[in-house]
Write an enzyme that holds these catalytic residues in place. Structure first.
Site, PDB file in Angstrom:
ATOM      1  N   LYS A  83       8.511  -6.240 -27.436  1.00  0.00           N
ATOM      2  CA  LYS A  83       7.332  -5.564 -27.952  1.00  0.00           C
ATOM      3  C   LYS A  83       7.661  -4.882 -29.370  1.00  0.00           C
ATOM      4  O   LYS A  83       8.596  -3.861 -29.214  1.00  0.00           O
ATOM      5  CB  LYS A  83       6.642  -4.785 -27.128  1.00  0.00           C
TER       6      LYS A  83
HETATM    7  C1  E4P Z   1      -0.277  -2.315 -24.038  1.00  0.00           C
HETATM    8  O1  E4P Z   1       0.586  -2.890 -24.060  1.00  0.00           O
HETATM    9  C2  E4P Z   1      -0.030  -0.742 -23.887  1.00  0.00           C
HETATM   10  O2  E4P Z   1       0.817  -0.448 -23.024  1.00  0.00           O
HETATM   11  C3  E4P Z   1      -1.303  -0.141 -23.177  1.00  0.00           C
HETATM   12  O3  E4P Z   1      -2.397  -1.238 -22.788  1.00  0.00           O
HETATM   13  C4  E4P Z   1      -1.707   1.177 -23.587  1.00  0.00           C
HETATM   14  O4  E4P Z   1      -2.813   1.763 -22.732  1.00  0.00           O
HETATM   15  P1  E4P Z   1      -3.406   3.301 -23.038  1.00  0.00           P
HETATM   16  O5  E4P Z   1      -4.132   3.251 -24.130  1.00  0.00           O
HETATM   17  O6  E4P Z   1      -3.928   3.320 -21.621  1.00  0.00           O
HETATM   18  O7  E4P Z   1      -2.036   4.086 -22.810  1.00  0.00           O
END
Ligand code: E4P
Length: 216
Positions: A83
């Site tokens: 990522k």
């Molecule tokens: C995606 O890969 C992120 O880890 C995640 O969806 C972030 O979500 P949040 O805004 O609830 O922290």
């Protein structure tokens, strides 16, 4: 639509994997911090529970640092997906890694133009953050629609991974728009199974069955 769970909680991942409906896992540095576990160790454990992609995020901000970290992360297991953030360095890293056959999830996407760049960089997944977009006065679902339109216009194969999902309506609307994947916290996914009328109906069936005095 593929379902990924956005967590590093092993008990939740095991519970959802046991349903046979879990297609992958996403993590980020905040999720790893919340788990209290060693990053490499918990990622390895998750990779052993699910067959699908497990996103592990680089920490470095520069291309060289990201490449170095990606090298460490991709050795964890075959199903690790690297990522990277949606920055110039992140997209340079994405291009280099995907040229090499590594799966890359480009994260922290807040505009359709950013998603266009990620697709051009060969990303396997683009992660637009719906909930955080909504929190800032924008429409996260419009973002998903715009990306769907653009990717279809040009036949990009990058999968739209709707992220930062907060509730079932986000999931429903993403499915209507045609997002390829959604990632949500365990509680949101577990909530999708539930309906008050399902519970009520079951209660009634159980009560009526008891009156028959039969058993199977
Ligand atoms: C995606 O890969 C992120 O880890 C995640 O969806 C972030 O979500 P949040 O805004 O609830 O922290």
């Amino acid at each position: 639509m593929k379902f990924f769970v956005d967590t590093a909680d092993i008990a939740d991942i095991k519970e959802l994997a046991a349903t046979g409906l879990l297609d992958g896992v996403t993590t980020n540095p905040s999720i790893i911090a919340k788990s209290g576990r060693d990053f490499l160790e918990v990622t390895k454990e998750i990779c052993g529970i699910v067959d699908g992609p497990v996103s592990a995020e680089v920490i470095a901000m520069d291309h060289e640092g990201m490449m170095r970290e990606a090298e460490i992360l991709r050795k964890i297991a075959d199903n690790v997906c690297i990522k990277v953030p949606l920055t110039i360095d992140g997209l340079k890293t994405c291009k280099a890694l995907t040229n090499d056959g590594t799966k890359v999830n480009v994260t922290l996407c807040f505009s359709a133009n950013q998603a266009l760049l990620a697709a051009k960089a060969g990303a396997s997944f683009i992660s637009p953050f719906i909930g955080r977009h909504d929190d800032n006065g924008f429409d996260g679902l419009d973002l998903i629609s715009d990306i769907r339109l653009i990717y279809d216009n040009y036949g990009f194969e990058t999968e739209i991974l709707a992220a930062s999902i907060r509730h079932g309506v986000h999931v429903l609307e993403c499915a209507r728009i045609g997002a390829d994947v959604m990632t949500a916290p365990p509680a949101v996914i577990k909530g999708l199974f539930k309906h008050v009328l399902t519970d009520k109906g079951l209660e009634q069936f159980a009560a009526d069955w008891a009156k028959t005095g039969q058993s199977l």
